[in-house]
Design a protein around this motif. Structure first.
Motif, mmCIF file in Angstrom:
data_model
loop_
_atom_site.group_PDB
_atom_site.id
_atom_site.type_symbol
_atom_site.label_atom_id
_atom_site.label_comp_id
_atom_site.label_asym_id
_atom_site.label_seq_id
_atom_site.Cartn_x
_atom_site.Cartn_y
_atom_site.Cartn_z
ATOM 1 N N SER A 104 0.766 -1.351 0.056
ATOM 2 C CA SER A 104 0.081 -0.027 0.217
ATOM 3 C C SER A 104 0.923 1.318 0.220
ATOM 4 O O SER A 104 0.333 2.354 -0.059
ATOM 5 N N ASP A 105 2.290 1.185 0.238
ATOM 6 C CA ASP A 105 3.085 2.271 0.318
ATOM 7 C C ASP A 105 3.988 2.634 -0.964
ATOM 8 O O ASP A 105 4.812 3.356 -1.066
ATOM 9 N N LEU A 106 3.339 2.145 -1.974
ATOM 10 C CA LEU A 106 3.956 2.145 -3.320
ATOM 11 C C LEU A 106 3.443 3.476 -4.123
ATOM 12 O O LEU A 106 2.099 3.681 -4.269
ATOM 13 N N PRO A 107 4.325 4.385 -4.693
ATOM 14 C CA PRO A 107 3.735 5.312 -5.628
ATOM 15 C C PRO A 107 3.160 4.919 -7.033
ATOM 16 O O PRO A 107 3.288 3.705 -7.386
ATOM 17 N N GLU A 108 2.609 5.612 -7.775
ATOM 18 C CA GLU A 108 2.581 5.399 -9.161
ATOM 19 C C GLU A 108 3.847 5.574 -9.612
ATOM 20 O O GLU A 108 4.436 6.281 -9.512
ATOM 21 N N PHE A 109 3.977 4.674 -10.819
ATOM 22 C CA PHE A 109 5.170 4.988 -11.674
ATOM 23 C C PHE A 109 5.023 5.286 -13.034
ATOM 24 O O PHE A 109 4.135 5.088 -13.654
#
Length: 511
Positions: A104-109
């Motif tokens: 849940s802590d990943l940004p959009e890439f």
């Protein structure tokens, strides 16, 4: 093999390779050549990063914020160590695709890369990855994916299945993967020597087995001996990526963009008669007997007008990263060896021979008197970039911001080179990625840092390290046994380094 491997070879580490196609900066020229708007990359992700060399070289040499995972904890640990040394803030994990892709802590890439992963994982993991790309790749973002494909692998599929079955069924109990690989290859040679109908129908297989025998066993284990292994046709790949709203943009192999060196006139005419661009790719794979595809896919392709394309291309900067004298005017392509036009390529190389970066617009202005037009410059840049002679250059502000990180990472890698021949790349803040620098060249750089300015001093510095470890050089296939012979060879290599390589490494802000 324990369950966490999901059928992937885990009892032997992957090689410490670097894959330039994963460099987000490299996307730009490929997209511009194809007439597409290139992405602006601020966040990037690599799925299945192996030892993490590519991820870390790119994270240290740019201002892109990287994240990624590799299921192997030993490999992830090394990758995390590199990120810590460089202070790049790359977020690297040892999680499965399922665990990582649901964080849940990943940004959009802006950019997601998979090199040599897709063909060796299960459909379950492929579904997880496609869903991750659907959710996490930004509009306008790019997916780089490379994979084994048909028809080039068609003849080898049954032989690969035979090799893995032998390793599983007849491999010695308790034997390591290398022993089982060697045993399987020996059996394959026995089978082929018996002249089966399969070998007569596929005469190229014997040569392929011979090549495999000579390859690094770490590579062979991961290439051929995983549980999941599926060469996939281009059309099937497109079906897989359709739910993520991806369109094929262009090949990541620059040479693929030059039809003249890949397709006969008759094949080019056939391709031109096919209105559907996707079916053209399928047909092209048959023309070249494609075995491994490297592709960029984009979420929402936008075309540039011809004016926009030319203007942005003119601003693209490149740098010559090989000695001018080492750049060959011959290339190997699908049609065999091709000789490049000296009247076009020599003036371009002469302009770049000082190893200072120049824009394509500057090259155009400088070469007008030579009768070389902009289209010829673009094609030459694509060809020279495909063989590693040229690389794209990022903006000066980014170069300056990344320089301290690359210095930290490079010093660590050069220190490791004292006892290892596995880490043969350093980071350049000029190109935003990795540069091939051999072990001895790295050690010569270390010697320079310690104020050993003369080649003979550098040779002695390296020889003292080798002698301490009982190591000797190999020349022309023979081990050099005496100290005098080793030092003489190191002297020759140090002289060549000082005269041919050092200025290039300085221009790349590595030295």
């Amino acid at each position: 093999m324990s369950d966490w491997t999901a059928g992937y070879v885990a009892d032997i580490g992957y090689t410490y390779g670097y894959y330039t196609e994963l460099n987000p900066l490299r996307v730009r020229l490929a997209f511009l050549n194809a007439g597409l708007v290139p992405p602006e990359v601020g966040t990037a992700c690599e799925l299945g990063f192996g030892q993490g060399m590519s991820t870390n070289l790119h994270a240290s040499a740019s201002v892109v914020q990287w994240a990624g995972t590799d299921f192997n904890p030993a490999q992830a640990s090394f990758a995390q160590e590199l990120a810590c040394v460089a202070k790049s803030n790359a977020q690297l994990f040892d999680e499965s695709f399922n665990q990582f892709c649901n964080r849940s802590d990943l940004p959009e890439f802006d950019y997601i890369g998979l090199h040599g992963i897709w063909s060796w994982i299960s459909d379950e993991n492929r579904n997880i990855i496609v869903d991750f790309v659907r959710r996490k790749l930004k509009v306008g973002g790019v997916l780089y994916i490379s994979y084994n494909t048909q028809p080039g692998w068609a003849a080898m599929v049954p032989m690969r299945d035979l090799l893995t079955e032998h390793a599983e069924v007849l491999g010695a109990d308790g034997a390591g993967i290398i022993s089982r690989i060697d045993s399987a290859l020996a059996f394959a040679e026995q089978l082929l020597a018996a002249n089966p109908s399969y070998a007569r129908a596929n005469p190229q297989i014997a040569e392929r087995i011979k090549r495999i025998k000579g390859q690094d066993r770490n590579y062979v284990a991961h290439e051929y001996f995983n549980r999941d292994w599926e060469p996939m046709a281009f059309a099937k790949m497109a079906q897989w990526l359709e739910p993520a709203k991806l369109q094929w943009a262009c090949s990541a192999n620059y040479l693929d963009a030059i039809d003249a060196v890949n397709l006969t006139a008759e094949q080019q005419a056939l391709m031109a008669s096919i209105p559907d661009p996707m079916f053209r790719q399928t047909t092209r794979d048959f023309c070249v007997n494609q075995q491994f595809r490297k592709d960029y896919w984009v979420k929402g392709a936008r075309r540039l007008s011809s004016l926009e394309q030319t203007e942005v291309l003119r601003s693209q900067r490149v740098i010559l990263v090989l000695p001018r004298s080492d750049v060959s005017l011959k290339i190997n392509s699908n049609l065999g060896e091709a000789t490049l036009q000296e009247a076009v390529y020599n003036p371009i190389l002469d302009q770049l021979a000082d190893h200072q970066h120049k824009s394509l617009g500057q090259l155009e202005d400088a070469l007008k008197s030579s009768g070389i037009n902009f289209a010829q410059i673009i094609q030459a840049v694509m060809v020279l970039s495909s063989n590693g002679a040229l690389m794209a250059v990022q903006d000066d502000a980014t170069t300056n911001m990344a320089h301290e990180r690359t210095k930290r990472l490079n010093n660590y890698l050069m220190t490791k080179a004292r006892g290892s021949n596995e880490l043969n790349y350093l980071a350049s803040p000029v190109t935003g990625g990795g540069i091939s620098v051999s072990r001895f060249q790295q050690l010569f750089l270390l010697a320079l840092q310690q104020n050993h300015k003369q080649p003979q001093e550098q040779a002695k510095f390296v020889w003292d390290l080798l002698a301490m470890q009982g190591q000797r050089l190999i020349k022309d296939g023979k081990t050099l046994e005496t100290a005098e012979a080793n030092i003489a060879e190191l002297n020759a290599q140090a002289n060549e380094f000082m005269t041919k390589r050092l200025d290039i490494l300085k221009a790349l802000k590595i030295a």
